[in-house]
Design an enzyme around this catalytic site. Sequence first.
Site, mmCIF file in Angstrom:
data_model
loop_
_atom_site.group_PDB
_atom_site.id
_atom_site.type_symbol
_atom_site.label_atom_id
_atom_site.label_comp_id
_atom_site.label_asym_id
_atom_site.label_seq_id
_atom_site.Cartn_x
_atom_site.Cartn_y
_atom_site.Cartn_z
ATOM 1 N N GLU A 93 -13.937 16.068 31.670
ATOM 2 C CA GLU A 93 -14.336 17.152 31.233
ATOM 3 C C GLU A 93 -16.290 17.546 31.691
ATOM 4 O O GLU A 93 -16.563 17.060 31.725
ATOM 5 C CB GLU A 93 -15.003 16.258 29.412
ATOM 6 C CG GLU A 93 -14.379 16.315 28.961
ATOM 7 C CD GLU A 93 -14.225 15.132 28.147
ATOM 8 O OE1 GLU A 93 -13.738 15.631 26.178
ATOM 9 O OE2 GLU A 93 -15.422 14.127 27.235
ATOM 10 N N CYS A 106 -22.197 21.421 32.483
ATOM 11 C CA CYS A 106 -22.731 20.070 32.658
ATOM 12 C C CYS A 106 -21.433 19.512 33.621
ATOM 13 O O CYS A 106 -20.472 19.394 32.767
ATOM 14 C CB CYS A 106 -22.814 19.351 31.398
ATOM 15 S SG CYS A 106 -22.844 17.374 30.905
ATOM 16 N N CYS A 113 -17.344 4.863 32.886
ATOM 17 C CA CYS A 113 -19.103 5.084 33.859
ATOM 18 C C CYS A 113 -18.682 3.666 33.700
ATOM 19 O O CYS A 113 -18.333 2.311 32.416
ATOM 20 C CB CYS A 113 -19.723 5.645 32.866
ATOM 21 S SG CYS A 113 -21.562 5.571 33.145
ATOM 22 N N CYS A 117 -24.243 1.365 28.557
ATOM 23 C CA CYS A 117 -25.511 1.981 27.689
ATOM 24 C C CYS A 117 -25.067 1.767 26.378
ATOM 25 O O CYS A 117 -24.209 2.309 26.351
ATOM 26 C CB CYS A 117 -26.672 3.389 28.151
ATOM 27 S SG CYS A 117 -26.677 3.706 29.475
ATOM 28 N N CYS A 120 -23.522 5.643 24.018
ATOM 29 C CA CYS A 120 -23.102 6.815 25.165
ATOM 30 C C CYS A 120 -21.363 6.410 24.735
ATOM 31 O O CYS A 120 -20.797 5.659 25.506
ATOM 32 C CB CYS A 120 -23.383 6.792 26.299
ATOM 33 S SG CYS A 120 -22.664 7.647 27.106
ATOM 34 N N CYS A 334 -24.410 15.331 24.340
ATOM 35 C CA CYS A 334 -24.763 15.025 25.490
ATOM 36 C C CYS A 334 -24.277 13.382 24.771
ATOM 37 O O CYS A 334 -24.438 13.314 23.470
ATOM 38 C CB CYS A 334 -26.351 14.261 25.424
ATOM 39 S SG CYS A 334 -27.083 15.786 26.517
HETATM 40 N N1 SAH Z 1 -25.174 8.644 33.905
HETATM 41 C C1 SAH Z 1 -26.253 9.783 33.814
HETATM 42 C C2 SAH Z 1 -25.883 10.378 33.868
HETATM 43 C C3 SAH Z 1 -25.843 10.821 32.501
HETATM 44 S S1 SAH Z 1 -26.523 12.595 30.951
HETATM 45 C C4 SAH Z 1 -27.623 8.893 32.921
HETATM 46 O O1 SAH Z 1 -27.987 7.891 32.363
HETATM 47 O O2 SAH Z 1 -28.812 9.882 32.595
HETATM 48 C C5 SAH Z 1 -26.961 11.704 29.785
HETATM 49 C C6 SAH Z 1 -27.435 11.770 28.996
HETATM 50 O O3 SAH Z 1 -27.139 11.865 27.852
HETATM 51 C C7 SAH Z 1 -28.378 10.730 29.188
HETATM 52 O O4 SAH Z 1 -29.786 11.325 29.484
HETATM 53 C C8 SAH Z 1 -27.742 10.080 28.205
HETATM 54 O O5 SAH Z 1 -28.708 7.961 27.608
HETATM 55 C C9 SAH Z 1 -27.913 10.685 26.558
HETATM 56 N N2 SAH Z 1 -26.861 10.459 25.889
HETATM 57 C C10 SAH Z 1 -26.026 9.707 25.911
HETATM 58 N N3 SAH Z 1 -25.731 8.811 24.271
HETATM 59 C C11 SAH Z 1 -25.756 10.085 24.382
HETATM 60 C C12 SAH Z 1 -25.984 10.314 22.930
HETATM 61 N N4 SAH Z 1 -24.349 9.700 22.380
HETATM 62 N N5 SAH Z 1 -26.833 11.159 21.888
HETATM 63 C C13 SAH Z 1 -27.156 12.085 22.661
HETATM 64 N N6 SAH Z 1 -27.955 11.926 24.184
HETATM 65 C C14 SAH Z 1 -26.893 10.461 25.122
#
Ligand code: SAH
Length: 342
Positions: A93, A106, A113, A117, A120, A334
């Site tokens: 996406e 984006c 991945c 986390c 996420c 995000c």
């Molecule tokens: N792997 C990289 C790139 C992903 S960026 C990283 O971790 O930075 C995506 C951003 O959205 C990251 O800061 C991630 O932590 C955040 N994110 C992940 N899940 C989310 C959620 N459910 N709500 C808001 N932000 C989230």
Amino acid sequence: MIILINFYDLTIDDLAAHLVASGFKKFNATQIFEWVYAKSVFDFNQMTNIGKELKAYMSENFSLLDLTLKTKQQSQDGTQKFLFELSDGFSIESVLMLQDYGVSLCVTSQVGCNMGCSFCASGLKYKNRNLSVGELVMQVISSEKLSGQKITHIVVMGTGEPFDNYDNVIKFIKIVNDPKGLQIGQRHMTVSTCGIVPKIYDYADEPIRSNLAISLHAPNDELRTKIMKINKKYPLEDIIEACKVYFEKTSRRITFEYILLSGVNDSIELADQLSDLIRGLNAYVNLIPYNYVKEFGYERTDMKRAMMFYDRLIKRGINAILRKEQGGDIDAACGQLRMKSE
Ligand code: SAH
């Protein structure tokens, strides 16, 4: 069967080297790059200032394909989410957002991945593979074609960990930044990492100075390890040390992303810890409202508490912003990207 080279895999220097080795001129690479990226001509035969022989050579050896669109969703706020199918059947996406300052895309860096986390959606599926350079570039080209918009900003914040696909991401940035091509400014691009420390050092040495964002989400190791398993390998002390070196070398301001999770990381005490952790780094904190993911138990911090956290950081001398949410109604925000089309 002849396998065509994906044109979008190549930097202008790669193309020049290839053409010179095949008996053409170095400047031909510049001409072709300009046609494709600056003039949006995607058929070698229509490039009027290159010779017949070169047109034929390019058509026989290179492809200029689009990503296959599976679905497109449009949010009420203008955000568009594209679900693309790759040539081996995987889906990715990309999300296009209309900002006051331009049009931001984006991009996704991996299929799935492995960072895992706990909040996420992108980590619900393990990594299948890295995206190629061409697949990264094609997200920009295809999104521009499908939206009719010129993309001015890029965030590598889609599915995947960009520093786990480092070389391809850096080459991608070079290609879209090229002055003969899309000319997306270095300052208009941001790579976000969950904190792969050795790559932060590498990134500090890159000639192209795109921005760095770090997904922090917790100001102490105990909590961070609980919600982000990568912290076991690269604890906060190592991340902060790498950020210091990055700042010394680049003088670029770092962004720390911090999702506010209700009752988990949003107390005033943690705001104080966060202030102490990053003081002196010339960084700022991007406070992100948590976007709901049904598989996990987290809740978003309410606005009042988010403002208290924000105010506390400001009071303690830390630059911060409370990010506005975009595309929530189409699961494009995000952490909501999960490669689903239904
Ligand atoms: N792997 C990289 C790139 C992903 S960026 C990283 O971790 O930075 C995506 C951003 O959205 C990251 O800061 C991630 O932590 C955040 N994110 C992940 N899940 C989310 C959620 N459910 N709500 C808001 N932000 C989230």
